[in-house]
Design a protein around this motif. Structure first.
Motif, PDB file in Angstrom:
ATOM      1  N   GLY A  10      33.705  32.958  35.140  1.00 49.73           N
ATOM      2  CA  GLY A  10      34.809  33.742  35.296  1.00 49.73           C
ATOM      3  C   GLY A  10      34.499  35.095  34.688  1.00 49.73           C
ATOM      4  N   MET A  11      35.608  36.009  34.434  1.00 48.65           N
ATOM      5  CA  MET A  11      35.292  37.279  33.882  1.00 48.65           C
ATOM      6  C   MET A  11      34.203  37.454  32.977  1.00 48.65           C
ATOM      7  SD  MET A  11      36.316  40.640  34.702  1.00 48.65           S
ATOM      8  CE  MET A  11      34.765  41.310  34.619  1.00 48.65           C
ATOM      9  N   ASP A  41      38.255  37.099  40.112  1.00 50.44           N
ATOM     10  CA  ASP A  41      39.235  37.519  39.283  1.00 50.44           C
ATOM     11  C   ASP A  41      40.431  36.997  39.234  1.00 50.44           C
ATOM     12  OD1 ASP A  41      39.452  39.368  37.059  1.00 50.44           O
ATOM     13  OD2 ASP A  41      39.837  41.097  38.278  1.00 50.44           O
ATOM     14  N   ARG A  42      40.888  36.671  37.909  1.00 53.78           N
ATOM     15  CA  ARG A  42      42.226  35.870  37.904  1.00 53.78           C
ATOM     16  C   ARG A  42      43.542  36.765  38.033  1.00 53.78           C
ATOM     17  NH1 ARG A  42      40.561  30.815  37.141  1.00 53.78           N
ATOM     18  NH2 ARG A  42      38.447  30.838  36.295  1.00 53.78           N
ATOM     19  N   PRO A  43      43.757  37.798  37.259  1.00 50.66           N
ATOM     20  CA  PRO A  43      44.988  38.594  37.215  1.00 50.66           C
ATOM     21  C   PRO A  43      45.569  38.517  38.581  1.00 50.66           C
ATOM     22  CG  PRO A  43      43.693  39.538  35.699  1.00 50.66           C
ATOM     23  CD  PRO A  43      42.793  38.523  36.397  1.00 50.66           C
ATOM     24  N   PRO A  44      44.716  38.977  39.876  1.00 49.10           N
ATOM     25  CA  PRO A  44      45.619  38.751  41.046  1.00 49.10           C
ATOM     26  C   PRO A  44      46.067  37.551  41.597  1.00 49.10           C
ATOM     27  CG  PRO A  44      43.425  39.780  41.076  1.00 49.10           C
ATOM     28  CD  PRO A  44      43.358  39.053  39.874  1.00 49.10           C
ATOM     29  N   LYS A  47      49.705  37.631  41.588  1.00 52.00           N
ATOM     30  CA  LYS A  47      50.381  38.949  41.920  1.00 52.00           C
ATOM     31  C   LYS A  47      50.095  38.834  43.504  1.00 52.00           C
ATOM     32  CE  LYS A  47      49.523  40.821  37.689  1.00 52.00           C
ATOM     33  NZ  LYS A  47      48.526  39.844  36.753  1.00 52.00           N
ATOM     34  N   SER A  48      48.954  39.659  43.886  1.00 52.99           N
ATOM     35  CA  SER A  48      48.732  39.744  45.390  1.00 52.99           C
ATOM     36  C   SER A  48      48.227  38.422  45.916  1.00 52.99           C
ATOM     37  CB  SER A  48      47.664  40.999  45.576  1.00 52.99           C
ATOM     38  OG  SER A  48      46.523  40.507  44.726  1.00 52.99           O
ATOM     39  N   VAL A  49      47.431  37.687  45.322  1.00 59.70           N
ATOM     40  CA  VAL A  49      46.993  36.604  46.091  1.00 59.70           C
ATOM     41  C   VAL A  49      48.252  35.743  46.297  1.00 59.70           C
ATOM     42  CG1 VAL A  49      45.367  34.616  45.652  1.00 59.70           C
ATOM     43  CG2 VAL A  49      44.525  36.819  45.156  1.00 59.70           C
ATOM     44  N   SER A  57      40.049  37.350  45.337  1.00 64.32           N
ATOM     45  CA  SER A  57      39.847  38.406  44.465  1.00 64.32           C
ATOM     46  C   SER A  57      38.248  38.223  43.979  1.00 64.32           C
ATOM     47  CB  SER A  57      41.025  38.189  43.339  1.00 64.32           C
ATOM     48  OG  SER A  57      40.879  36.796  42.732  1.00 64.32           O
ATOM     49  N   ALA A  58      37.567  37.917  44.919  1.00 65.48           N
ATOM     50  CA  ALA A  58      36.105  37.898  44.593  1.00 65.48           C
ATOM     51  C   ALA A  58      35.564  39.092  43.863  1.00 65.48           C
ATOM     52  CB  ALA A  58      35.016  37.410  45.916  1.00 65.48           C
TER      53      ALA A  58
END
Ligand code: FAD
Length: 394
Positions: A10-11, A41-44, A47-49, A57-58
């Motif tokens: 992850g990040m 990346d997890r935050p999207p 949201k957008s994903v 969000s690679a």
């Protein structure tokens, strides 16, 4: 040091690998990740994903170019410090230094595990499974009014779903913010057309419905459980690596674990903060970026303490919510702007110094406040109380 192995892609794991190269480490780096996907990346995801406005969000990292070996779809089953090996189903991976970055996993709701139509929102697979729910505008019940619950509810409403949020506490974000600060957030749910049931306990989940303790039956085309996350550390059993009471890897102020040669970063690790006088376990993105930078340097012989001013953001109900610092031992609260309006901030002080700040739609307050918190500066209270004047030190 010749071989560094990082477990968890992850990040925090990715940032560790990249930071090692930034520190000009020329030995081998292996990044081992349980998920089959290219690291993302997890935050999207909430949201957008979820909304379908982004397909993924690679991370934009040239792993091959950096000489970082990716072992994806491989779960680390154990660490054997005496042999300096990580065990996987495909064999063992040797290391000279090991970094644990296995993040966190969502807390499950008893009785809901394996019930058809029940979702979590932690991974890309989770987000992909929820996209059709939104596209079909299904009626959804969200369990938990925390960060994930609020962000999911936002996306679901935007997609035209009917949304009910069930929260056991009396208000949203009960575990995170004091009652008087979180109070206006109840209105955000209403305004977005989300039904928020607080003080409501889930008694059971069945296909097509959530049943509350008072007998209320909420029809649900899908159920999303967002009741928190806990460190993914079960695989460390028997390794001798010390965990804390929350089952996080108990790191020291250099992000070293109790076993020599092994460090820990991101959502899976707690560390003692001299700044705040307590051990912190942070489940936010910025910590998964900053911690690895310090850890990478320390792994290569550096001796830097990690003592950040924690920071996170959330996007919910059309608002940009940001928080910096840590407010548990504050002795004074100052408000900036009308909490019923679209943009306002809250400052927490201790002995006159700014220790934490919550900004809703006021990114400039956050940027200025974060610097003051880092410096431990005394806040000018009259400037702080007037939202038209920038935050400044006394
Ligand atoms: P993770 O991202 O959890 O990565 C750990 C990885 O390790 C996972 O891929 C996991 O599969 C892997 N792993 C676990 N065990 C093993 C094993 N034994 N062997 C091999 N691999 C293993 N933070 C914010 O500040 N703002 C936001 O807006 C925000 N939005 C978010 C939205 C969502 C939907 C989620 C889930 C989180 C959000 N966060 C946000 C939090 C932020 O994403 C996390 O703090 C961050 O991802 C932590 O990174 P990490 O690398 O420590 O852990």
């Amino acid at each position: 040091v010749r071989r560094v192995v990082v477990v968890g892609a992850g990040m925090a794991g990715v940032q560790t690998a990249v930071s090692l190269r930034e520190h000009e480490f020329s030995g081998s780096i292996t990044l081992l990740g349980a998920e089959p996907h290219h690291p993302y990346d997890r935050p999207p995801l909430s949201k957008s994903v979820l909304l379908g406005s982004a397909d993924g969000s690679a991370f934009d990292v040239d792993f091959a170019g950096l000489g970082i070996e990716l072992l994806l779809g491989q779960h680390a089953d154990a660490v054997r410090p005496a042999e300096r090996q990580v065990a996987t189903a495909r064999g063992t991976v040797p290391y000279d230094r090991l970094v644990i970055a296995t993040g966190a996993e969502p807390v499950t709701l008893p009785g809901a595990v394996g019930v058809p139509g029940v979702h979590m929102l932690r991974t890309l697979d989770d987000a992909n499974a929820l996209r059709p729910v939104l596209a079909a505008k299904r009626q959804v019940v969200v369990v938990g009014a925390g960060w994930i619950g609020a962000e999911f509810a936002t996306a679901a409403r935007e997609s035209g779903c009917e949304v009910t949020v069930v929260e056991a506490a009396e208000r949203p974000l009960a575990g995170v913010l004091p009652a008087e600060i979180a109070a206006p957030m109840r209105g955000w749910y209403e305004e977005a057309g989300v039904r928020l049931l607080t003080g409501a306990t889930v008694a059971g989940v069945e296909p097509g419905a959530v049943v509350l303790a008072d007998g209320t039956r909420l029809p649900a085309g899908a159920v999303v459980v967002g009741i928190g996350a806990r460190p993914t550390t079960g695989w460390l059993a028997g390794s001798g690596i010390e965990l804390d009471a929350q089952r996080a890897v108990r790191a020291d102020d250099r992000l070293r674990t109790s076993v020599p040669g092994i460090l820990a970063v991101g959502d899976c690790a707690s560390f003692p903060s001299a700044r705040y006088g307590e051990r912190l376990l942070i489940h936010h993105w910025d910590n998964a970026v900053q911690g690895p930078r310090t850890a990478a340097g320390n792994l290569l012989g550096g001796d830097e303490p990690y003592d950040p001013v924690p920071y996170f953001w959330s996007e919910q109900f059309g608002r940009f919510v940001q928080y910096a610092g840590h407010h548990t031992d504050a002795d004074q609260i100052l408000r900036r702007g009308d909490p019923d309006g679209p943009a306002w901030s809250v400052c927490w002080l201790r002995d006159g110094a700014l220790v934490a700040l919550l900004a809703v739609g006021r990114p400039r307050d956050l940027a200025q406040g974060r610097k003051l918190i880092e410096r431990g500066a005394l806040l000018d209270p009259s400037a702080a109380a007037d939202p038209s004047v920038p935050l400044k030190s006394a």
